[in-house]
Design a protein around this motif. Structure first.
Motif, PDB file in Angstrom:
ATOM      1  N   THR A  37       0.787  -1.304  -0.148  1.00 48.65           N
ATOM      2  CA  THR A  37      -0.174   0.064  -0.048  1.00 48.65           C
ATOM      3  C   THR A  37       0.894   1.214  -0.046  1.00 48.65           C
ATOM      4  N   ASN A  38       2.093   1.120   0.380  1.00 50.64           N
ATOM      5  CA  ASN A  38       2.954   2.219   0.268  1.00 50.64           C
ATOM      6  C   ASN A  38       3.232   2.621  -1.217  1.00 50.64           C
ATOM      7  N   HIS A  39       3.315   1.863  -2.117  1.00 50.54           N
ATOM      8  CA  HIS A  39       3.740   2.148  -3.419  1.00 50.54           C
ATOM      9  C   HIS A  39       2.726   2.092  -4.560  1.00 50.54           C
ATOM     10  N   ALA A  73       1.780  17.609  -4.890  1.00 48.15           N
ATOM     11  CA  ALA A  73       3.313  17.749  -4.364  1.00 48.15           C
ATOM     12  C   ALA A  73       4.344  16.607  -5.220  1.00 48.15           C
ATOM     13  N   THR A  74       3.769  15.470  -5.136  1.00 51.35           N
ATOM     14  CA  THR A  74       4.780  14.543  -5.571  1.00 51.35           C
ATOM     15  C   THR A  74       3.951  13.363  -5.957  1.00 51.35           C
ATOM     16  N   GLU A  75       4.712  12.406  -6.673  1.00 54.83           N
ATOM     17  CA  GLU A  75       4.063  10.933  -6.970  1.00 54.83           C
ATOM     18  C   GLU A  75       3.593  10.355  -5.941  1.00 54.83           C
ATOM     19  N   CYS A  76       2.317   9.759  -5.986  1.00 57.07           N
ATOM     20  CA  CYS A  76       1.724   8.928  -4.811  1.00 57.07           C
ATOM     21  C   CYS A  76       2.677   7.832  -4.554  1.00 57.07           C
ATOM     22  N   GLY A  77       3.342   7.259  -5.570  1.00 55.93           N
ATOM     23  CA  GLY A  77       4.429   6.187  -5.305  1.00 55.93           C
ATOM     24  C   GLY A  77       5.329   6.318  -4.396  1.00 55.93           C
ATOM     25  N   ARG A  78       5.631   7.441  -3.994  1.00 53.48           N
ATOM     26  CA  ARG A  78       6.825   7.910  -3.067  1.00 53.48           C
ATOM     27  C   ARG A  78       6.017   7.843  -1.766  1.00 53.48           C
ATOM     28  N   GLY A  79       4.932   7.670  -1.377  1.00 54.60           N
ATOM     29  CA  GLY A  79       4.477   7.837  -0.380  1.00 54.60           C
ATOM     30  C   GLY A  79       3.932   9.019   0.141  1.00 54.60           C
ATOM     31  N   CYS A  80       3.374   9.273   1.218  1.00 58.65           N
ATOM     32  CA  CYS A  80       2.760  10.852   1.569  1.00 58.65           C
ATOM     33  C   CYS A  80       2.666  11.023   2.928  1.00 58.65           C
ATOM     34  N   SER A  81       3.789  12.326   3.276  1.00 57.44           N
ATOM     35  CA  SER A  81       3.720  12.502   4.737  1.00 57.44           C
ATOM     36  C   SER A  81       2.766  13.583   5.063  1.00 57.44           C
ATOM     37  N   THR A  82       1.929  13.984   4.092  1.00 58.25           N
ATOM     38  CA  THR A  82       0.493  14.614   4.488  1.00 58.25           C
ATOM     39  C   THR A  82      -0.780  13.850   4.506  1.00 58.25           C
ATOM     40  N   SER A 102      -2.453  12.375   2.445  1.00 55.27           N
ATOM     41  CA  SER A 102      -3.281  12.719   1.638  1.00 55.27           C
ATOM     42  C   SER A 102      -3.680  11.458   0.510  1.00 55.27           C
ATOM     43  N   ASN A 103      -2.924  10.629   0.563  1.00 58.05           N
ATOM     44  CA  ASN A 103      -3.572   9.087  -0.085  1.00 58.05           C
ATOM     45  C   ASN A 103      -3.355   8.169   0.833  1.00 58.05           C
ATOM     46  N   TYR A 104      -3.962   7.084   0.309  1.00 55.10           N
ATOM     47  CA  TYR A 104      -4.157   5.794   1.125  1.00 55.10           C
ATOM     48  C   TYR A 104      -2.827   5.035   1.178  1.00 55.10           C
ATOM     49  N   GLN A 105      -2.446   4.819   2.299  1.00 52.61           N
ATOM     50  CA  GLN A 105      -1.495   3.777   2.754  1.00 52.61           C
ATOM     51  C   GLN A 105      -1.978   2.901   4.006  1.00 52.61           C
ATOM     52  N   SER A 106      -1.699   1.943   4.358  1.00 56.19           N
ATOM     53  CA  SER A 106      -2.164   1.370   5.434  1.00 56.19           C
ATOM     54  C   SER A 106      -1.601   2.074   6.727  1.00 56.19           C
ATOM     55  N   THR A 107      -0.238   2.607   6.325  1.00 55.99           N
ATOM     56  CA  THR A 107       0.505   3.291   7.337  1.00 55.99           C
ATOM     57  C   THR A 107      -0.002   4.468   7.908  1.00 55.99           C
ATOM     58  N   THR A 108      -0.740   5.150   6.831  1.00 57.44           N
ATOM     59  CA  THR A 108      -1.181   6.550   7.203  1.00 57.44           C
ATOM     60  C   THR A 108      -2.857   6.377   7.460  1.00 57.44           C
ATOM     61  N   VAL A 109      -3.640   5.658   7.103  1.00 59.44           N
ATOM     62  CA  VAL A 109      -5.090   5.451   7.372  1.00 59.44           C
ATOM     63  C   VAL A 109      -5.389   4.376   8.296  1.00 59.44           C
ATOM     64  N   HIS A 110      -4.930   3.268   8.114  1.00 56.87           N
ATOM     65  CA  HIS A 110      -5.508   2.182   8.990  1.00 56.87           C
ATOM     66  C   HIS A 110      -4.689   2.217  10.461  1.00 56.87           C
ATOM     67  N   LEU A 111      -3.653   2.043  10.356  1.00 53.99           N
ATOM     68  CA  LEU A 111      -2.764   1.724  11.590  1.00 53.99           C
ATOM     69  C   LEU A 111      -2.716   2.846  12.367  1.00 53.99           C
ATOM     70  N   PRO A 112      -2.566   4.272  12.154  1.00 53.58           N
ATOM     71  CA  PRO A 112      -2.759   5.132  13.280  1.00 53.58           C
ATOM     72  C   PRO A 112      -3.847   5.015  14.131  1.00 53.58           C
ATOM     73  N   PRO A 113      -5.074   4.987  13.650  1.00 51.45           N
ATOM     74  CA  PRO A 113      -6.359   5.122  14.277  1.00 51.45           C
ATOM     75  C   PRO A 113      -6.500   3.678  15.442  1.00 51.45           C
ATOM     76  N   ALA A 114      -5.898   2.688  14.736  1.00 56.75           N
ATOM     77  CA  ALA A 114      -5.904   1.370  15.175  1.00 56.75           C
ATOM     78  C   ALA A 114      -4.892   1.433  16.728  1.00 56.75           C
ATOM     79  N   LEU A 115      -3.783   1.994  16.388  1.00 58.05           N
ATOM     80  CA  LEU A 115      -2.765   2.222  17.489  1.00 58.05           C
ATOM     81  C   LEU A 115      -3.423   3.161  18.486  1.00 58.05           C
ATOM     82  N   ASP A 116      -4.331   4.081  17.996  1.00 59.59           N
ATOM     83  CA  ASP A 116      -5.000   4.927  18.931  1.00 59.59           C
ATOM     84  C   ASP A 116      -5.778   4.342  20.087  1.00 59.59           C
ATOM     85  N   THR A 117      -6.317   3.177  19.697  1.00 56.12           N
ATOM     86  CA  THR A 117      -7.231   2.683  20.382  1.00 56.12           C
ATOM     87  C   THR A 117      -6.553   1.748  21.463  1.00 56.12           C
TER      88      THR A 117
END
Length: 598
Positions: free
Chosen positions: A113-115, A247-256, A258-273
């Protein structure tokens, strides 16, 4: 968390894998209070700190070109992964190039999901009941109507742009699910204009990119009704995600985020539980059984130390990507399952599928010498062409059984070392001032067209454990058998014919050859990185590995939530269906646990 620490805690569920399937499964379970241990074979990865958001290609080693270590270029988000992973070989059953299968693996938190390309298309009603419609392949043991509410949920959670077009077997999302589509690029408008003359629809693509911020006031309550804690966690997390600003190609990942990666969408709220523990560098070797024949846990190798450790839980979910999940099951041998765990049907490893792929490039004079402008956009397809010949195909007017969609692109994207390379096919060769003049003229005037089509499952495409070869941790590796049928070969030839018609209708010229022999046009198995199957679901334990809930027929507390249970591989990219099905299966697991049945 370390593996040693994980052995001292009590878990409801072990989830093997952290990508689209593992991330969605863990999110759904933890937001409802289940205690989850996630095992990831690769290293930790943080897109917020590791994404090269603003670097240009000229700042990268070798100007960012592809290497064996970085098949998609230096700035691609994938680390420690690819078609070749050091110390982790796989075997081809034959040296025949036409029977080669190439296996992409992402050894990092978040997996592929990162690339990935982030194209997020719903399977349609035909795609779930293909055999009933045309007698080919297999039906899914459930219909579109059963999974449709979960498509809704994933679209609202992830953030997917698109439009409603009312096209055959291309489902529209209910109001409130999709974000606005970005404006078409010049090359999109040109394709749409000339596509109409050929009867080919060109509509907004569906991609997992935020074209505007998510509605953090409305969506959490729709996704988690009656769960105030989950709503609060998700609302806060949605507020931390920004809209895409090209800002850049989605395949680089996204520090804002703004696109879907498991590491930016699923895991942060799951960890917050507070209910999720993640262990990286944890290579799952096998699923273990207790004396009652139930899954007791997973035997894991710590990649950094080589130490083998056993972790336990009430339920085991394999979401390691389709073929890694199959490998784990085939290696989980015992007196009860000498041919691999959950393999009483003998179908484990059978019917693996990839997406059919073929591409063609053309040069379009109408796009020459355009004024300088930024066409980066959301860095992927703003528009695409869904399959349009369902009626003709069902009537037997085509020589292949299933369809394909078209992805295309063009324009003045961020320059790379290859931007002006190979212009001699247009210019005959030029130097100095003339070369610069040619570069300005032709920059942005080429377009690519790629087909992504359905492969029918066949008995000659399967994987098994190689009897001799092991990886660096001593785990037996997969050996692949692969065969494209005449359906896929003829489909690839049809793709080339269609792409040539599009290019020529625009007044353009094709680069290279238009292949009438699909064997020369079709990509190798595995190259599109959409492999599914190997542990297909079905209505009977006699001819499938899991039931409709992706629950192993033979082991009631073992579930598979990646693409392994897919009995078909529609022309729609599989990731959205993987996530929707994972949410559906996780809801079923939660229900069974509440009723003390697991």
């Amino acid at each position: 968390m370390t593996l040693d620490a994980a052995t001292r805690k009590s878990y409801d569920v072990i989830v093997v894998g952290s990508g689209a399937a593992g991330g969605q499964t863990a999110y759904t379970l933890t937001m409802e209070g289940a205690r989850v241990l996630m095992l990831e074979a690769g290293r930790h990865y943080d897109p917020l700190t590791e994404t090269p958001m603003f670097q240009t290609n000229d700042q990268a080693p070798l100007r960012g070109v592809s290497t064996v270590d970085k098949p998609f270029g230096f700035y691609d988000a994938t680390v420690d992964g690819g078609w070749e992973v050091p110390g982790e070989p796989y075997v081809q059953a034959t040296t025949d190039p036409a029977s080669r299968f190439t296996w992409w693996r992402a050894r990092m938190l978040g997996g592929r999901t990162n690339h990935w390309g982030r194209i997020s298309l719903r399977n349609g009603p035909y795609d779930f009941k293909g055999h009933s419609r045309d007698g080919l392949g297999f039906d899914w043991p459930f219909s579109y109507d059963e999974i449709a509410p979960y498509y809704d949920k994933v679209e609202m959670l992830v953030g997917i742009y698109g439009s409603k077009e009312g096209l055959e077997n291309t489902p529209d999302s209910p109001d409130g699910c999709l974000l606005p589509a970005p404006k078409p690029l010049v090359s999109d408008l040109l394709t749409a204009k000339y596509g109409r003359t050929l009867g080919i629809p060109v509509v907004a693509c569906h991609r997992a990119v935020l074209t505007e911020k998510l509605d953090s006031k409305r969506l959490p309550a729709k996704l988690h009704p009656g769960n105030a804690n989950a709503q609060a966690i998700l609302a806060a997390d949605m507020q931390r995600r920004a809209a895409c600003f090209f800002a850049t190609e989605c395949g680089r990942g996204c520090s804002t985020r703004s696109n879907y990666q498991s590491t930016t969408v699923h895991l942060p709220p799951a960890l917050d539980t507070g209910k999720l523990d993640i262990v990286t560098d944890a290579m799952a070797r096998e699923v273990t059984l207790d004396k009652n024949g139930r899954a007791s846990g997973v035997r894991v190798i710590d990649r950094r130390t080589g130490k083998e450790i056993h972790v336990t839980a009430r339920v085991v979910v394999l979401a390691a990507s389709a073929l890694e999940t199959v490998r784990i099951l085939l290696n989980s041998k015992s007196a009860s399952f000498p041919q691999g765990l959950a393999n009483s049907s003998g179908k484990l490893g059978k019917y693996i599928m990839d997406t059919v792929g073929a591409s063609l490039v053309g040069q379009i004079p109408r796009l020459e010498s355009l004024p300088p402008h930024n066409e980066d956009g959301v860095s992927g397809g703003h528009m695409y062409s869904p399959w349009w010949l369902y009626k003709e195909q069902l009537a037997g007017k085509l020589d292949f059984g299933r369809g394909y969609h078209i992805e295309f692109g063009g324009g003045r994207h961020m320059p790379s070392v290859f931007t002006t390379a190979g212009m001699e096919w247009l210019t005959g060769g030029s130097y100095g001032a003339k070369f610069k003049e040619d570069a300005r003229r032709y920059y942005g005037s080429t377009m690519y067209f790629s087909g992504r089509g359905e492969m029918l499952p066949n008995e000659d495409s399967f994987c098994e454990i190689d009897p001799a070869v092991k990886d660096k941790w001593g785990i037996p590796v997969l050996r692949f058998h692969w065969k494209w049928s005449s359906h896929e070969i003829n489909q690839a030839a049809h793709m080339h014919k269609t792409f040539a018609q599009l290019i020529e209708s625009m007044g353009g010229r094709v680069r290279g050859s238009v292949q009438t022999d699909g064997r020369k046009a079709i990509a190798h198995g595995g190259e599109i990185i959409h492999e599914v199957g190997g542990a297909i679901m079905g209505e009977s334990a006699r001819n499938s590995v899991t039931n409709k809930w992706c629950q192993a027929w033979d082991v009631k507390n073992l579930f598979l939530t990646d693409g392994a249970p897919f009995p078909s591989n529609a022309d729609k990219n599989p990731t959205l269906t993987i996530m929707a099905n994972a949410w559906r299966v996780a809801d079923h697991i939660l229900d069974r646990m509440r009723r003390k049945e697991l």
